[in-house]
Scaffold this motif. Sequence first.
Motif, PDB file in Angstrom:
ATOM      1  N   ILE A  20       0.852  -1.156   0.215  1.00  0.00           N
ATOM      2  CA  ILE A  20      -0.118  -0.093   0.041  1.00  0.00           C
ATOM      3  C   ILE A  20       0.818   1.163  -0.040  1.00  0.00           C
ATOM      4  O   ILE A  20       0.508   2.275  -0.786  1.00  0.00           O
ATOM      5  N   TYR A  21       2.010   1.333   0.694  1.00  0.00           N
ATOM      6  CA  TYR A  21       2.750   2.328   0.731  1.00  0.00           C
ATOM      7  C   TYR A  21       3.440   2.644  -0.521  1.00  0.00           C
ATOM      8  O   TYR A  21       3.617   3.728  -0.686  1.00  0.00           O
ATOM      9  N   LEU A  22       3.772   1.580  -1.119  1.00  0.00           N
ATOM     10  CA  LEU A  22       4.367   1.845  -2.538  1.00  0.00           C
ATOM     11  C   LEU A  22       3.244   2.205  -3.452  1.00  0.00           C
ATOM     12  O   LEU A  22       3.404   3.282  -4.340  1.00  0.00           O
ATOM     13  N   LEU A  23       2.118   1.792  -3.424  1.00  0.00           N
ATOM     14  CA  LEU A  23       0.925   1.965  -4.074  1.00  0.00           C
ATOM     15  C   LEU A  23       0.592   3.517  -4.125  1.00  0.00           C
ATOM     16  O   LEU A  23       0.247   4.246  -5.063  1.00  0.00           O
ATOM     17  N   VAL A  24       0.370   4.122  -3.119  1.00  0.00           N
ATOM     18  CA  VAL A  24      -0.040   5.337  -2.567  1.00  0.00           C
ATOM     19  C   VAL A  24       0.978   6.592  -3.177  1.00  0.00           C
ATOM     20  O   VAL A  24       0.748   7.493  -3.569  1.00  0.00           O
ATOM     21  N   SER A  25       2.076   6.070  -3.346  1.00  0.00           N
ATOM     22  CA  SER A  25       3.146   7.039  -3.862  1.00  0.00           C
ATOM     23  C   SER A  25       2.864   7.117  -5.417  1.00  0.00           C
ATOM     24  O   SER A  25       3.415   8.095  -5.753  1.00  0.00           O
ATOM     25  N   GLU A  26       1.828   6.497  -5.774  1.00  0.00           N
ATOM     26  CA  GLU A  26       1.733   6.664  -7.365  1.00  0.00           C
ATOM     27  C   GLU A  26       0.401   7.457  -7.358  1.00  0.00           C
ATOM     28  O   GLU A  26      -0.204   7.790  -8.525  1.00  0.00           O
ATOM     29  N   LEU A  27      -0.277   7.801  -6.272  1.00  0.00           N
ATOM     30  CA  LEU A  27      -1.577   8.730  -6.574  1.00  0.00           C
ATOM     31  C   LEU A  27      -1.113  10.077  -6.617  1.00  0.00           C
ATOM     32  O   LEU A  27      -0.056  10.597  -6.056  1.00  0.00           O
ATOM     33  N   PRO A  28      -2.142  10.895  -7.176  1.00  0.00           N
ATOM     34  CA  PRO A  28      -1.800  12.096  -7.256  1.00  0.00           C
ATOM     35  C   PRO A  28      -1.709  12.955  -5.840  1.00  0.00           C
ATOM     36  O   PRO A  28      -2.202  12.505  -4.908  1.00  0.00           O
ATOM     37  N   LYS A  29      -0.757  14.076  -5.921  1.00  0.00           N
ATOM     38  CA  LYS A  29      -0.478  14.773  -4.679  1.00  0.00           C
ATOM     39  C   LYS A  29      -1.687  15.250  -4.326  1.00  0.00           C
ATOM     40  O   LYS A  29      -1.525  15.589  -2.701  1.00  0.00           O
ATOM     41  N   ASP A  30      -2.867  15.719  -4.777  1.00  0.00           N
ATOM     42  CA  ASP A  30      -3.888  16.326  -4.112  1.00  0.00           C
ATOM     43  C   ASP A  30      -4.783  15.441  -3.147  1.00  0.00           C
ATOM     44  O   ASP A  30      -5.529  15.721  -2.661  1.00  0.00           O
ATOM     45  N   GLU A  31      -4.178  14.164  -3.349  1.00  0.00           N
ATOM     46  CA  GLU A  31      -4.821  13.043  -2.436  1.00  0.00           C
ATOM     47  C   GLU A  31      -4.066  12.768  -1.318  1.00  0.00           C
ATOM     48  O   GLU A  31      -4.569  11.856  -0.532  1.00  0.00           O
ATOM     49  N   GLN A  32      -3.066  13.635  -0.956  1.00  0.00           N
ATOM     50  CA  GLN A  32      -2.048  13.564   0.295  1.00  0.00           C
ATOM     51  C   GLN A  32      -3.244  13.277   1.458  1.00  0.00           C
ATOM     52  O   GLN A  32      -2.829  12.462   2.389  1.00  0.00           O
ATOM     53  N   TYR A  33      -4.042  14.035   1.488  1.00  0.00           N
ATOM     54  CA  TYR A  33      -4.798  14.372   2.855  1.00  0.00           C
ATOM     55  C   TYR A  33      -6.213  13.571   2.821  1.00  0.00           C
ATOM     56  O   TYR A  33      -6.998  13.669   3.817  1.00  0.00           O
ATOM     57  N   GLY A  34      -6.359  13.019   1.701  1.00  0.00           N
ATOM     58  CA  GLY A  34      -7.739  12.079   1.469  1.00  0.00           C
ATOM     59  C   GLY A  34      -7.179  10.662   1.462  1.00  0.00           C
ATOM     60  O   GLY A  34      -6.894  10.006   2.267  1.00  0.00           O
ATOM     61  N   LEU A  35      -7.497  10.061   0.169  1.00  0.00           N
ATOM     62  CA  LEU A  35      -7.410   8.637   0.089  1.00  0.00           C
ATOM     63  C   LEU A  35      -5.545   8.309   0.338  1.00  0.00           C
ATOM     64  O   LEU A  35      -5.741   7.004   1.137  1.00  0.00           O
ATOM     65  N   ILE A  36      -4.774   8.850   0.237  1.00  0.00           N
ATOM     66  CA  ILE A  36      -3.296   8.551   0.442  1.00  0.00           C
ATOM     67  C   ILE A  36      -3.313   8.356   2.106  1.00  0.00           C
ATOM     68  O   ILE A  36      -2.766   7.305   2.644  1.00  0.00           O
ATOM     69  N   SER A  37      -3.704   9.348   2.785  1.00  0.00           N
ATOM     70  CA  SER A  37      -3.532   9.345   4.175  1.00  0.00           C
ATOM     71  C   SER A  37      -4.514   8.173   4.822  1.00  0.00           C
ATOM     72  O   SER A  37      -4.173   7.221   5.769  1.00  0.00           O
ATOM     73  N   GLN A  38      -5.667   7.953   4.329  1.00  0.00           N
ATOM     74  CA  GLN A  38      -6.768   6.979   4.900  1.00  0.00           C
ATOM     75  C   GLN A  38      -6.030   5.573   4.468  1.00  0.00           C
ATOM     76  O   GLN A  38      -6.353   4.773   5.355  1.00  0.00           O
ATOM     77  N   MET A  39      -5.561   5.237   3.387  1.00  0.00           N
ATOM     78  CA  MET A  39      -5.177   4.269   3.020  1.00  0.00           C
ATOM     79  C   MET A  39      -4.004   3.614   3.800  1.00  0.00           C
ATOM     80  O   MET A  39      -3.850   2.571   4.140  1.00  0.00           O
ATOM     81  N   LYS A  40      -3.106   4.832   4.034  1.00  0.00           N
ATOM     82  CA  LYS A  40      -2.007   4.160   5.007  1.00  0.00           C
ATOM     83  C   LYS A  40      -2.506   3.944   6.401  1.00  0.00           C
ATOM     84  O   LYS A  40      -2.047   2.834   6.934  1.00  0.00           O
ATOM     85  N   ARG A  41      -3.170   4.622   6.803  1.00  0.00           N
ATOM     86  CA  ARG A  41      -3.816   4.586   8.271  1.00  0.00           C
ATOM     87  C   ARG A  41      -4.717   2.957   8.314  1.00  0.00           C
ATOM     88  O   ARG A  41      -4.317   2.139   9.182  1.00  0.00           O
ATOM     89  N   CYS A  42      -5.425   2.878   7.526  1.00  0.00           N
ATOM     90  CA  CYS A  42      -6.180   1.464   7.188  1.00  0.00           C
ATOM     91  C   CYS A  42      -5.025   0.353   7.224  1.00  0.00           C
ATOM     92  O   CYS A  42      -5.244  -0.768   7.797  1.00  0.00           O
ATOM     93  N   SER A  43      -4.170   0.345   6.339  1.00  0.00           N
ATOM     94  CA  SER A  43      -3.031  -0.854   6.195  1.00  0.00           C
ATOM     95  C   SER A  43      -2.199  -0.819   7.362  1.00  0.00           C
ATOM     96  O   SER A  43      -2.216  -2.104   7.829  1.00  0.00           O
ATOM     97  N   ILE A  44      -1.933   0.055   8.056  1.00  0.00           N
ATOM     98  CA  ILE A  44      -1.207   0.021   9.242  1.00  0.00           C
ATOM     99  C   ILE A  44      -1.976  -0.619  10.498  1.00  0.00           C
ATOM    100  O   ILE A  44      -1.497  -1.268  11.182  1.00  0.00           O
ATOM    101  N   SER A  45      -3.258  -0.324  10.296  1.00  0.00           N
ATOM    102  CA  SER A  45      -4.178  -0.812  11.421  1.00  0.00           C
ATOM    103  C   SER A  45      -4.286  -2.280  11.470  1.00  0.00           C
ATOM    104  O   SER A  45      -4.441  -2.845  12.476  1.00  0.00           O
TER     105      SER A  45
END
Length: 124
Positions: A20-45
Amino acid sequence: MHKVDDLKIWQKSIELTKAIYLLVSELPKDEQYGLISQMKRCSISIPSNIAEGAGRNSQKEFKHFLSIANGSTYELQTQLILSMELNLIKKERVQTLIELCVEIQKMNYSLQKSLMKTELTTQY
């Protein structure tokens, strides 16, 4: 209670988190506080709750934390589907991770079922 790094479900969820951490690095930067943050938190959880539950003093507590981890897995799966449907990530990249989420969900269900059986046999 359980040695967490021996648990296959924990190992798989660590693998998922790294992916997931590798994948979210490919997401648009405007998702930094949206999907990127949420996906990181979920995966770590997921591995974090498995680890916390494994370190608890009872099967009941372990099951509770496995349940939380399972919820995070479903949440992450939903976010992966959403990122694919919004055309933020190609389906081929996301599909493997969705399959890994499903595998972890099945492992989680089996582990909870196993803990329930152990609980029942120790009660009688």
